[in-house]
Design a protein around this motif. Sequence first.
Motif, PDB file in Angstrom:
ATOM      1  N   GLY A 142      -1.471 -22.019 -49.148  1.00 10.32           N
ATOM      2  CA  GLY A 142      -1.382 -22.099 -50.668  1.00 10.32           C
ATOM      3  C   GLY A 142      -0.395 -23.153 -51.242  1.00 10.32           C
ATOM      4  N   SER A 143       0.728 -23.279 -50.376  1.00  7.81           N
ATOM      5  CA  SER A 143       1.723 -24.388 -50.642  1.00  7.81           C
ATOM      6  C   SER A 143       1.212 -25.763 -50.922  1.00  7.81           C
ATOM      7  CB  SER A 143       2.819 -24.151 -49.925  1.00  7.81           C
ATOM      8  OG  SER A 143       3.532 -23.089 -49.838  1.00  7.81           O
ATOM      9  N   CYS A 144       0.116 -25.923 -50.020  1.00 10.36           N
ATOM     10  CA  CYS A 144      -0.566 -27.521 -49.976  1.00 10.36           C
ATOM     11  C   CYS A 144      -1.033 -27.786 -51.661  1.00 10.36           C
ATOM     12  CB  CYS A 144      -1.360 -27.247 -49.146  1.00 10.36           C
ATOM     13  SG  CYS A 144      -1.311 -27.590 -47.394  1.00 10.36           S
ATOM     14  N   PHE A 145      -1.482 -26.784 -52.295  1.00  9.68           N
ATOM     15  CA  PHE A 145      -2.131 -27.081 -53.493  1.00  9.68           C
ATOM     16  C   PHE A 145      -1.560 -26.145 -55.029  1.00  9.68           C
ATOM     17  CE2 PHE A 145      -4.824 -23.527 -51.743  1.00  9.68           C
ATOM     18  CZ  PHE A 145      -4.718 -22.662 -52.906  1.00  9.68           C
ATOM     19  N   TRP A 146      -0.929 -24.974 -54.609  1.00 10.70           N
ATOM     20  CA  TRP A 146      -0.283 -24.125 -55.620  1.00 10.70           C
ATOM     21  C   TRP A 146       0.414 -25.075 -56.624  1.00 10.70           C
ATOM     22  CZ3 TRP A 146      -3.267 -19.705 -54.284  1.00 10.70           C
ATOM     23  CH2 TRP A 146      -3.167 -18.743 -54.954  1.00 10.70           C
ATOM     24  N   PRO A 147       1.550 -25.580 -56.145  1.00 11.75           N
ATOM     25  CA  PRO A 147       2.363 -26.363 -57.149  1.00 11.75           C
ATOM     26  C   PRO A 147       1.538 -27.574 -58.121  1.00 11.75           C
ATOM     27  CG  PRO A 147       3.558 -25.997 -55.184  1.00 11.75           C
ATOM     28  CD  PRO A 147       2.203 -25.776 -54.941  1.00 11.75           C
ATOM     29  N   GLN A 148       0.531 -28.076 -57.082  1.00 13.28           N
ATOM     30  CA  GLN A 148      -0.104 -29.151 -57.731  1.00 13.28           C
ATOM     31  C   GLN A 148      -1.300 -28.457 -58.860  1.00 13.28           C
ATOM     32  OE1 GLN A 148       0.655 -28.974 -54.537  1.00 13.28           O
ATOM     33  NE2 GLN A 148       0.328 -30.793 -53.403  1.00 13.28           N
ATOM     34  N   TRP A 149      -1.733 -27.609 -58.411  1.00 14.62           N
ATOM     35  CA  TRP A 149      -2.844 -26.953 -59.259  1.00 14.62           C
ATOM     36  C   TRP A 149      -1.888 -26.357 -60.656  1.00 14.62           C
ATOM     37  CZ3 TRP A 149      -4.510 -21.080 -58.475  1.00 14.62           C
ATOM     38  CH2 TRP A 149      -5.387 -20.895 -59.492  1.00 14.62           C
ATOM     39  N   SER A 150      -0.852 -25.937 -60.444  1.00 17.29           N
ATOM     40  CA  SER A 150      -0.210 -25.217 -61.746  1.00 17.29           C
ATOM     41  C   SER A 150       0.136 -26.510 -62.403  1.00 17.29           C
ATOM     42  CB  SER A 150       1.289 -24.648 -61.201  1.00 17.29           C
ATOM     43  OG  SER A 150       2.073 -24.750 -62.402  1.00 17.29           O
ATOM     44  N   ASN A 151       0.382 -27.725 -62.077  1.00 13.82           N
ATOM     45  CA  ASN A 151       0.780 -29.076 -62.832  1.00 13.82           C
ATOM     46  C   ASN A 151      -0.637 -29.416 -63.461  1.00 13.82           C
ATOM     47  OD1 ASN A 151       3.567 -29.225 -62.168  1.00 13.82           O
ATOM     48  ND2 ASN A 151       3.252 -30.479 -60.527  1.00 13.82           N
ATOM     49  N   ARG A 152      -1.618 -29.355 -62.679  1.00 17.26           N
ATOM     50  CA  ARG A 152      -2.663 -30.030 -63.370  1.00 17.26           C
ATOM     51  C   ARG A 152      -3.471 -29.103 -64.341  1.00 17.26           C
ATOM     52  NH1 ARG A 152      -5.500 -29.615 -58.790  1.00 17.26           N
ATOM     53  NH2 ARG A 152      -4.803 -31.646 -58.138  1.00 17.26           N
ATOM     54  N   ILE A 153      -3.194 -27.878 -64.286  1.00 20.38           N
ATOM     55  CA  ILE A 153      -3.909 -27.086 -65.492  1.00 20.38           C
ATOM     56  C   ILE A 153      -2.479 -26.707 -66.555  1.00 20.38           C
ATOM     57  CG2 ILE A 153      -5.652 -26.065 -64.035  1.00 20.38           C
ATOM     58  CD1 ILE A 153      -3.914 -23.531 -64.030  1.00 20.38           C
ATOM     59  N   ALA A 154      -1.314 -27.382 -66.315  1.00 23.81           N
ATOM     60  CA  ALA A 154      -0.334 -27.187 -67.015  1.00 23.81           C
ATOM     61  C   ALA A 154      -0.068 -25.594 -67.416  1.00 23.81           C
ATOM     62  CB  ALA A 154      -0.529 -27.818 -68.506  1.00 23.81           C
ATOM     63  N   SER A 155       0.129 -24.902 -66.317  1.00 22.22           N
ATOM     64  CA  SER A 155       0.286 -23.371 -66.461  1.00 22.22           C
ATOM     65  C   SER A 155       1.086 -22.814 -65.317  1.00 22.22           C
ATOM     66  CB  SER A 155      -0.867 -22.817 -66.520  1.00 22.22           C
ATOM     67  OG  SER A 155      -0.781 -21.256 -66.575  1.00 22.22           O
ATOM     68  N   ARG A 156       2.325 -22.144 -65.399  1.00 27.23           N
ATOM     69  CA  ARG A 156       2.624 -21.466 -64.268  1.00 27.23           C
ATOM     70  C   ARG A 156       2.279 -20.130 -64.011  1.00 27.23           C
ATOM     71  NH1 ARG A 156       4.064 -26.500 -63.005  1.00 27.23           N
ATOM     72  NH2 ARG A 156       6.166 -27.293 -63.965  1.00 27.23           N
ATOM     73  N   ARG A 157       1.970 -19.603 -65.432  1.00 29.30           N
ATOM     74  CA  ARG A 157       1.436 -17.980 -65.421  1.00 29.30           C
ATOM     75  C   ARG A 157       0.237 -17.981 -64.569  1.00 29.30           C
ATOM     76  NH1 ARG A 157       1.400 -17.403 -70.582  1.00 29.30           N
ATOM     77  NH2 ARG A 157       3.572 -16.365 -70.678  1.00 29.30           N
ATOM     78  N   LYS A 158      -0.794 -18.615 -64.820  1.00 29.73           N
ATOM     79  CA  LYS A 158      -2.181 -18.334 -64.436  1.00 29.73           C
ATOM     80  C   LYS A 158      -2.310 -18.178 -62.905  1.00 29.73           C
ATOM     81  CE  LYS A 158      -4.760 -19.970 -68.517  1.00 29.73           C
ATOM     82  NZ  LYS A 158      -5.523 -20.974 -69.136  1.00 29.73           N
TER      83      LYS A 158
END
Length: 414
Positions: free
Chosen positions: A282-298
């Motif tokens: 999860g750590s491989c993509f979770w922060p990048q995914w959060s940045n990509r969709i501009a959301s911490r909550r989802k």
Amino acid sequence: MTTQTNGTKLPGIQPGGTRYRQGGPMAWWVWILATVFVIYLFNIQTMFSDVQGDIQKHLSLDTWHLTLIAGTYTWAFALFQFFGGAFLDCFGSRRVMIPAFIFVTAGVFLYGIAESYTVILLAQVLMALGACCGFVGAGYIGGVWFGMAAYGTMFGYVQTLSSVGSAVQQPIIEALLKHMSYEQLFTYLGIIGVVLVVLAFIYMRNPQPVPVTRNPFKVVGNNLLQIFKKPQMWIAAMWGGIIFGLNLALGVVWVPKIFEHYGYGASGYIGTALLWLGLAAGSCFWPQWSNRIASRRKPSVIGALMIIAGLVLTIYVEMPMWLMCVMMFMIGMGATAHMLAFSVGGDVAGGPLVGTSSAFINGIMFIFGGILQNIPSALSSSGHGFHTMFLPYIVAAAIALVFIFIQKETAPKS
């Protein structure tokens, strides 16, 4: 010291006033050294799940004493953590990380020669004193050496590598313990720590010199006070602390016990390894995914739901061993959401307080870890059965979900 044609200094001892560019070869070298240190101390921390049986026999301890040993490290770490990040912001990585390397190494050696319960506790405190600057220190180094835009991503890579290290370590330690005692193992690990201390003396530093303030403790206090005044920081620490605390409690103490309850005691280390592999994946993509969709909550909501589902199925549904392992992987991947609490902290605090905010959140996480580690054993000693012992874990995950919904969206929109 030689200089490359592009002006980047090669690794070596930094003379006064020397500056290095962000993202260059020296940045990667310092970050790798800090990350290896995190892997080292994280493996030692999670190794307790492998050696707890040997420690229990050697020192004639009961389950309560074992959980207290794990809790001592966790609580000491949490206490020291609040100051570790502020000291990084104030003094820089060199003045803080080198002593951290030394304290952890000393604790490891002490662990290897301990012949009493008291000495084991002292070793835990020493390791916690150094480790409080490990994970946060690697995150801090990622921010100052690669820029705040890459802070979440670099922090995610640190978590990935440390989690993979913990997962790989499980079967390796099991194999090594068949040929040597845990005391010998810790002695060899202490020698590795000495090597890391030497490398830290040679290479550890900031990209530019950190000025020495006349009143450092006043600056540290002011930095902490600024963080304490931010409500969103407290909210992020609450849900991040619960999610990380659940993963820590399971990975360090309870996964082998859960597998043993269902008759899979010999495979408990596999479940623990998959829990950490899930966190790594999860750590491989979770922060990048959060940045990509501009959301911490989802992404955080999804992670909390994965933990709740995995816990409910593991605790209340009897299933084959392979499916139990799938549940551990799913819980670990869901727990990756705790990394976004650090991202929220960075969003709210900004660059000058990145170390302090990370340490504050990490400290709260380990406080929750200490509480959650001890709840099942306390309930068990009161006569409660397996299902009741772990019911508070499901309730805690649900509370974390509520805090995630309360959290304001802090992700930058561009």
